[in-house]
Design an enzyme around this catalytic site. Structure first.
Site, PDB file in Angstrom:
ATOM      1  N   ASP A  33       0.828  -1.211   0.000  1.00  0.00           N
ATOM      2  CA  ASP A  33       0.000   0.000   0.000  1.00  0.00           C
ATOM      3  C   ASP A  33       0.862   1.261   0.000  1.00  0.00           C
ATOM      4  OD1 ASP A  33      -2.021  -1.830   0.300  1.00  0.00           O
ATOM      5  OD2 ASP A  33      -2.775  -1.034   2.201  1.00  0.00           O
ATOM      6  N   HIS A 175       3.830  -1.998   3.242  1.00  0.00           N
ATOM      7  CA  HIS A 175       3.691  -0.624   2.758  1.00  0.00           C
ATOM      8  C   HIS A 175       4.990  -0.191   2.084  1.00  0.00           C
ATOM      9  CE1 HIS A 175       0.620  -0.993   5.878  1.00  0.00           C
ATOM     10  NE2 HIS A 175      -0.031  -0.031   5.255  1.00  0.00           N
TER      11      HIS A 175
END
Length: 207
Positions: A33, A175
């Site tokens: 992400d 992430h």
């Protein structure tokens, strides 16, 4: 406060969302992400390539606008793309129309049937409106939250948590962000090394 392993009850409360991919295949679904980000995303791509791993990148629209070359690299190397809104909006604190508009702005750049709400926070009304606007949309959550964003978490402990809770069919969240990079650059190759020896494969999402 966050849970590394998503409780079964939460999955049951929101069955219309995708939490994991259950099958007979010994496969783990890696997701990233917040990118694309210079240095970080290319480093992730390099690690994935070393293990012949494909992943899914849930991109922030504004980062795609700023770094189109890295975005193209992600696609060229065979990874899947997902929408993560244009400005990383928290659904619980955003009115539905603003949320929809932000999603659609990102969709112009991403054109993906996959969407992950930032922070995993989304209202039921937002789910309904997004699916009405894009009927083929799959809202993708996760089974394992790595915690790589937690700056108080030691990289070694982050790795232990990921290895403990991941199983066949798990969807793991990392992430590709500057904030997470210290833990990510330690955990990702460490986990891939262990999982590879255990016979796992790593596929992008094809929903």
């Amino acid at each position: 406060m966050y849970l590394v392993k998503t409780p079964w009850l939460l999955k049951k409360l929101y069955p219309e969302l995708t939490w994991d991919i259950r099958s007979t295949d010994r496969c783990i679904y890696l997701t990233f992400d917040d990118g694309p980000i210079p240095i970080v995303t290319p480093a992730v791509l390099n690690i994935l390539k070393q293990y012949n791993a494909k992943a899914t990148f849930f991109c922030i629209g504004d980062n795609v606008r700023k770094h189109p070359d890295i975005f193209e690299q992600v696609k060229t190397e065979g990874h899947a793309i997902g929408n993560h809104t244009f400005n990383h909006l928290k659904g619980w604190k955003t009115d539905t129309q603003t949320y929809l508009d932000n999603f659609l702005e990102a969709d112009k750049l991403l054109n993906s049937p996959l969407f992950r709400p930032p922070y995993g926070r989304i209202k039921r009304e937002q789910i309904r409106v997004l699916k009405a606007a894009k009927p083929n949309l799959h809202i993708v959550m996760w089974d394992v939250l790595s915690g790589d964003f937690d700056m108080a978490l030691k990289p070694q402990d982050c790795l232990k948590g990921v290895l403990k809770h991941t199983e066949a069919g798990s969807m793991v969240v990392f992430h590709d962000s500057i904030k997470a990079f210290k833990r990510l650059e330690y955990v990702l190759p460490g986990a891939l090394e262990v999982w590879s020896k255990e016979g796992y494969s790593f596929n992008s999402l094809q929903l």
